[in-house]
Design a protein around this motif. Sequence first.
Motif, PDB file in Angstrom:
ATOM      1  N   GLU A 196      -0.673  -5.933   4.607  1.00 21.28           N
ATOM      2  CA  GLU A 196      -1.222  -4.960   3.672  1.00 21.28           C
ATOM      3  C   GLU A 196      -0.711  -5.239   2.252  1.00 21.28           C
ATOM      4  OE1 GLU A 196      -1.621  -3.612   7.671  1.00 21.28           O
ATOM      5  OE2 GLU A 196       0.201  -4.205   6.608  1.00 21.28           O
ATOM      6  N   GLN A 223      -7.999  -8.128   4.441  1.00 23.97           N
ATOM      7  CA  GLN A 223      -6.924  -8.419   5.380  1.00 23.97           C
ATOM      8  C   GLN A 223      -7.554  -8.833   6.694  1.00 23.97           C
ATOM      9  OE1 GLN A 223      -3.832  -5.477   5.757  1.00 23.97           O
ATOM     10  NE2 GLN A 223      -2.873  -6.515   7.482  1.00 23.97           N
ATOM     11  N   SER A 258      -4.875   0.003   7.550  1.00 24.15           N
ATOM     12  CA  SER A 258      -4.593  -1.076   6.610  1.00 24.15           C
ATOM     13  C   SER A 258      -5.525  -1.016   5.404  1.00 24.15           C
ATOM     14  CB  SER A 258      -4.712  -2.436   7.300  1.00 24.15           C
ATOM     15  OG  SER A 258      -3.643  -2.620   8.198  1.00 24.15           O
ATOM     16  N   SER A 279      -3.936  -0.473   1.692  1.00 22.69           N
ATOM     17  CA  SER A 279      -4.171  -1.449   0.625  1.00 22.69           C
ATOM     18  C   SER A 279      -4.914  -0.818  -0.547  1.00 22.69           C
ATOM     19  CB  SER A 279      -4.945  -2.653   1.166  1.00 22.69           C
ATOM     20  OG  SER A 279      -4.121  -3.446   1.999  1.00 22.69           O
TER      21      SER A 279
END
Length: 297
Positions: A243, A270, A281, A285
């Motif tokens: 992340e 990702q 995630s 992010s």
Amino acid sequence: MNRRKFIENSGLIGLAAMLPASGFGEVAKPKFKMGYQLFSIRDEMAKNPIKTLEFLKSVGYQDFEIYGYDNENDKYYGYKSAEFKLILDDLNLSVSSGHYGFYPYLEKSNDELKRFVDQCISGAKTLNSKYITWPWISPEQRTLSNFKLMSEKLNRIGEQVTNAGLGFAYHNHGFEFDDHDGQNGYTIILKETDPKLVKLQMDMYWVMHSSKSTPKELIAAQPGRFVMWHVKDIDKVTRDYTELGNGSIDYKNILPDPKKSGLEYYYLEQGGNFASNSKQSAADSAKYFKNTLQKFL
């Protein structure tokens, strides 16, 4: 099928009823929409594309890069391209670029390639995308002779896509920077493709992971050509994906000047190695990017 009927049939009636007819209220906007490469959340897109897009919107994403176009049936994520565009419109979202499956056509005839490119152009135009992107070649294709062959194909595709009124780009991984007796594939691509026809999508993870150059150095050598970025981080221990903000890339210092780059779109990404799951995630992010990096763009 009209807009209202499709919404009713696809279960979006509740969402549409909550939206003002003119969309969301105007707020101060950053220069670039915050984008996400949907491959990063491919498990959820396979289960329920609409709910996944709703979730991504809720954490701040406005623009996307697609993958996995079914060219023979003109479908994205199981929906006809026109239907998928309707979903995007009703969520006030956009798809500015797509990763399309070009690598099998490296060894096929130019006529077969042209047909595939025409299909990609049709799908991209329906989504109102600006760019079509070549994202990858398979491991057995990664030879110097094939990088030269691919450069010829990239120019050919770039001319066809440009003539259709769209843009074409090449996305790097790490294998392009592998040494082949003092040469590498990326140098061949840069030298043998026409900058007017073939733009570049810089994956900053792979540049920092595998290249001897920094993103700023690559852009200094080809200013204005890097129209798109992929922004993802390197795990401090495994060097796998992680992340944003959890890894070893100091983006506050390595982010290039977007104007020198020619930047038009960026996508957080990702590909795996999620701390918890793909949805968390994406949210983590997004939060880090908005709080820490968005101001640099």
